[in-house]
Design a protein around this motif. Structure first.
Motif: not given
Length: 262
Positions: A193-208, A226-229
């Motif tokens: 949902q987030v990716k389809s709403a934006l035209r700039i790069p997106v990074t997702f974090m939390g859960g990997a 794809a970010a992860a800790g």
């Protein structure tokens, strides 16, 4: 050609490297400078370092630590924590950091993103949006939190992300509080949902918690960060501390499907 990025995220608390679960109970996992050296050797795509004390305590960025990180880091570096002015952002960029991240400041001072973009270029302006599912049986959707999850803002995360994009942000990082440190996988449906709403790069974090989770995110959403800790600082079900990162061959395998879609 744009390609997915696999990004270790390091949390700094009281000068040390820590990992949290749902933004609570920080566990010490080592020295941040030593972790940077290891990720250099493993040729990480990018590195994100977030000081989780600075904004909460109302203090400015730790410029001494930033200088040490920038001098050691051999990959693009994003730093966040305590940034409240464009002048601070400029100082950090001048130290050799590629991107400056803000979170609470993007809400408390909406003009800051425009000022930062004018000072350092929008490609260097990152907004980290910490999100969690709304509580309550009859309540659906997500809300934005700041200051390590201690303050809840009645803002729709996707609408806020679009506002940040329009104000001057060059990248959005969506960080799931509910999934932080749980190692059970990304919130892929919300990511789409987030990716389809934006035209700039997106990074997702939390859960990997496994490389398969990274692959699932990239396969479903496409060219994203794809970010992860936990994935990169723990090993095995007992969460033994071990700095790790996928090999070049593993990265190619994880990213192949999304690249083929381009």
């Amino acid at each position: 050609m744009l390609r997915p990025r696999i990004i270790p995220c390091l949390l700094v608390h009281k000068g040390g490297l820590v990992k949290t679960q749902r933004f609570k109970d920080p566990k010490y996992v080592g020295d941040p400078i030593n972790a940077v050296r290891i990720f250099n050797e493993k040729e990480a795509d990018e590195l994100m370092v977030l000081d989780i004390d600075a904004s909460l305590n109302g203090v400015e960025p730790d410029f001494s630590l930033i200088a040490k990180l920038a001098a050691e880091c051999r990959m693009p570096l994003c730093y966040g924590g305590g940034v409240t002015t464009a002048a601070q952002a400029s100082r950090i960029i001048d130290m050799g950091v590629e991107k400056v991240a803000v979170s609470h400041s993007a809400i408390s001072n909406p003009a800051l993103l425009t000022e930062m973009a004018a000072a350092v270029g929008r490609q260097s302006v990152v907004v980290v949006i910490d999100v969690k599912k709304k509580s309550g049986f009859f309540t659906k959707g997500y809300e934005v939190c700041t200051l390590n999850g201690s303050r809840v803002h009645k803002i729709d995360p996707i609408l806020f992300a679009k506002q940040c994009q329009d104000a001057g942000a060059g990248e959005i990082v969506i960080n799931s509080i509910d999934r932080d440190g749980m190692m059970e996988g990304y919130d892929v449906e919300f990511a789409k949902q987030v990716k389809s709403a934006l035209r700039i790069p997106v990074t997702f974090m939390g859960g990997a918690g496994a490389l398969d989770h990274v692959g699932q995110l990239i396969s479903a959403v496409g060219v994203v960060g794809a970010a992860a800790g936990s994935l990169f600082v723990f090993k095995g079900k007992y969460r033994a501390v071990l700095i790790n990162y996928p090999t070049p061959e593993q990265k190619v395998s994880l990213c192949r499907e999304s690249i083929e879609k381009l």
